[in-house]
Design a protein around this motif. Structure first.
Motif, PDB file in Angstrom:
ATOM      1  N   GLU A  11     -26.305 -17.135  -8.119  1.00  0.00           N
ATOM      2  CA  GLU A  11     -25.508 -17.539  -9.282  1.00  0.00           C
ATOM      3  C   GLU A  11     -26.388 -18.122 -10.389  1.00  0.00           C
ATOM      4  OE1 GLU A  11     -22.184 -20.969 -10.414  1.00  0.00           O
ATOM      5  OE2 GLU A  11     -22.566 -20.471  -8.315  1.00  0.00           O
ATOM      6  N   GLN A  12     -27.377 -18.933 -10.022  1.00  0.00           N
ATOM      7  CA  GLN A  12     -28.221 -19.594 -11.027  1.00  0.00           C
ATOM      8  C   GLN A  12     -29.325 -18.681 -11.547  1.00  0.00           C
ATOM      9  OE1 GLN A  12     -27.365 -22.424 -12.312  1.00  0.00           O
ATOM     10  NE2 GLN A  12     -25.682 -22.668 -10.831  1.00  0.00           N
ATOM     11  N   GLY A  13     -29.765 -17.748 -10.742  1.00  0.00           N
ATOM     12  CA  GLY A  13     -30.823 -16.832 -11.173  1.00  0.00           C
ATOM     13  C   GLY A  13     -32.086 -17.562 -11.576  1.00  0.00           C
ATOM     14  N   GLU A  14     -32.649 -17.208 -12.727  1.00  0.00           N
ATOM     15  CA  GLU A  14     -33.901 -17.809 -13.182  1.00  0.00           C
ATOM     16  C   GLU A  14     -33.757 -19.285 -13.514  1.00  0.00           C
ATOM     17  OE1 GLU A  14     -35.442 -15.551 -16.409  1.00  0.00           O
ATOM     18  OE2 GLU A  14     -35.916 -13.792 -15.178  1.00  0.00           O
ATOM     19  N   ASN A  15     -32.531 -19.779 -13.658  1.00  0.00           N
ATOM     20  CA  ASN A  15     -32.319 -21.187 -13.989  1.00  0.00           C
ATOM     21  C   ASN A  15     -32.405 -22.095 -12.769  1.00  0.00           C
ATOM     22  OD1 ASN A  15     -31.882 -20.762 -16.771  1.00  0.00           O
ATOM     23  ND2 ASN A  15     -29.759 -20.170 -16.382  1.00  0.00           N
TER      24      ASN A  15
END
Length: 552
Positions: free
Chosen positions: A207-211
């Motif tokens: 859900e957050q990916g690169e973050n």
């Protein structure tokens, strides 16, 4: 701290803060802590610990973290299968027990029921299988993937030559994790406490990916504390994680960390009662050494000059040998730092680990190279002749702290004085920028630090294998590579020990690096700070058992 935080270590000589060297690359200023003694804090005392660090957190993503600051925070807001205790012995964390096969190559971990993430989701064996395989996933280019090479199929998957499913990490069920190793490794249980081995919840990570791991809100927690706020280059705040399985053992309610680069500012904050610990530079040691809050410690962390061998002049071994012998390491450790640091003509630290014969690693290898101006000048002239030049100009990449500036200027002065025709310029950079430049090979030579990730010489000596992620200077030696490969597969402890000692000799005889000093730290710690655990390897500090007791 990467101590080691070796790193990529983050702060080495002065500020004494919340994090430092863990095992991994490290920075140049000691922002560590000293152990308090005592036990539980009083119920009517505010359980708030105020700390300093000289660097911001680069990343809280276990897949990508490489430095002491990040690993130190991860150690306190997350938890692996095991956790290192006050004696640097592995104690159950997310796993309540484990079994080892007769051949020492298969570990079966039983995870505790009821452990949860900060979003309420249960912590399961799949969180470990997923996280570890994400470190090895070649698409993620994790610099720390190599530390998992002891796991069956890890190297093959990481290099694109094997399949993900062939990696020897498997969730048998929600509470059972099976790990298969390529060879017995006594240090493996402790290694599971290190930041790279922390679990990740796959759904949250996706859900957050690169973050993921870039802010307090995009990070998930399963450890004693959780991140409440994080302001870039300003500081961060950790609060007690009430959902942690062992929350009853956690006394502190809040840990505030302020990013401060100047030692004098840190000391002023300490004197004013705004922070509970601070580091000292040499000029302040004499002022405070009789203070009851003063203490020193020598850590298994090495600072060194790393040479980029893709630079023509530094591809010449005699030039590298000359640089190593042309500056006074004792003056740096004993006069500039004066904090317990010792000059280093070695890479595996003193008093770090003993071999099968019970002797310290250093007893077998002793000192290699070191300060000798006459020899340096002879090698320098020979190297210049081979290069067909009379002058060499080099840029030294350095940290942006006060103490690093002093060290850099001293080395520049020594090299220019003792090596005729040498000109050194200094490029000081914030810690994150410096790491990026090193990772991209955008430097000529750099002042760097490394602390152990686990208690074994391999955490130091394998840094320089050809194309290794931390071999940023691109040095290469076939004999060295073979010694490391043989040591990693050996089942004979005595043979393995000798192979690692021989490998260190090659690194230092060819001066792939020039060791400078083994880090010591001088610090002030308020007497009401109790039971901060300081680790010799892996993360620098654990605050799980710390408390405030007797503060007026």
């Amino acid at each position: 701290m990467n101590k080691k935080k070796g790193f990529a270590l983050a702060s080495s000589v002065t500020l004494l803060s919340s994090a430092f060297l863990a095992a991994c690359s490290t920075g140049d200023e000691d922002t560590g802590s000293s152990n308090g003694s005592g036990s539980e804090g009083s119920a009517d005392e505010a359980q708030v610990l105020n700390l300093l660090d000289s660097s911001d957190i680069p990343s809280l993503n276990p897949t990508l973290a490489t430095d002491a600051v990040s690993f130190n925070v991860l150690n306190n807001v997350n938890e692996g299968l095991y956790r290192m205790d006050e004696n640097d012995e592995p104690t159950p964390g997310m796993a309540e027990s484990h079994e080892v096969s007769e051949d020492g190559k298969t570990y079966t971990f039983k995870l505790r029921e009821g452990a949860t993430w900060s979003n309420g989701e249960p912590v399961t064996a799949n969180d470990f299988e997923y996280a570890w395989k994400e470190v090895l996933n070649p698409d993620n280019a994790s610099q720390y993937a190599y530390v998992m090479s002891v796991i069956e199929g890890a190297d093959a998957y990481n290099t694109g030559e094997g399949e993900r499913d062939a990696v020897g990490v498997k969730a048998i069920d929600d509470q059972t994790l099976e790990v298969k190793l390529t060879a017995p490794a006594d240090y493996f249980l402790g290694l599971t406490s290190f930041g790279v081995f922390m679990p990740k919840l796959e759904s949250f990570d996706t859900e957050q990916g690169e973050n993921f791991g870039t802010s307090a809100e995009t990070t998930l927690y399963n450890g004693p504390f959780k991140l409440d706020s994080w302001e870039r280059e300003q500081g961060w705040k950790m609060v007690k994680n009430e959902d942690y399985w062992d929350a009853e053992a956690v006394k502190l309610e809040e840990i505030n960390v302020k990013v401060v680069k100047e030692v004098s500012t840190g000391v002023n904050l300490y004197e004013n009662g705004d922070v509970d610990r601070t580091g000292l530079t040499s000029e302040l040691v004499a002022q405070y050494q009789d203070n009851e809050d003063f203490s020193t410690v020598v850590e298994p962390t090495i600072f060194y000059l790393q040479f980029n061998t893709e630079v023509e002049e530094l591809n010449n071994q005699k030039i590298r040998n000359a640089i190593d012998r042309a500056y006074d390491k004792s003056a740096i450790a004993e006069t500039l730092l004066a904090n317990g640091s010792i000059p280093a003509n070695f890479f595996v630290p003193k008093d770090f680990v003993s071999g099968p014969d019970g002797k310290d690693f250093r007893e077998g290898n002793g000192d290699i190279g070191g300060y000798n101006v006459e020899e340096a000048q002879k090698l320098w002239e020979e190297g210049l002749s081979e290069l067909g030049t009379e002058e060499v100009e080099l840029e030294l990449l350095n940290y942006d702290s006060e103490s690093a500036k002093q060290i850099g200027e001293f080395i520049k002065g020594e090299l220019e004085k003792n090596l005729p025709g040498m000109t050194v310029t200094i490029k000081q950079q914030p810690f994150n920028n410096k790491l990026d430049l090193e990772n991209n090979g955008d430097f000529e030579f750099t002042f760097a630090g490394w602390g152990p990730d686990y208690q074994d010489p391999m955490t130091f000596v394998d840094l320089f294998v050809t194309d290794g992620p931390y071999n940023r200077g691109k040095w290469s030696n076939e004999e060295f590579d073979k010694l490391i490969a043989d040591a990693k597969s050996s089942t004979d402890p005595a043979e393995r020990w000798t192979q690692m000692q021989d490998a260190e000799k090659i690194v230092l005889e060819e001066n792939a690096i020039s060791p400078v000093y083994q880090r010591g730290s001088a610090r002030l710690t308020k007497p009401y700070v109790k039971d901060i655990v300081e680790h010799a390897f892996g993360a620098d500090y654990s605050y799980k058992w710390a408390s405030i007791e007797g503060k007026e």
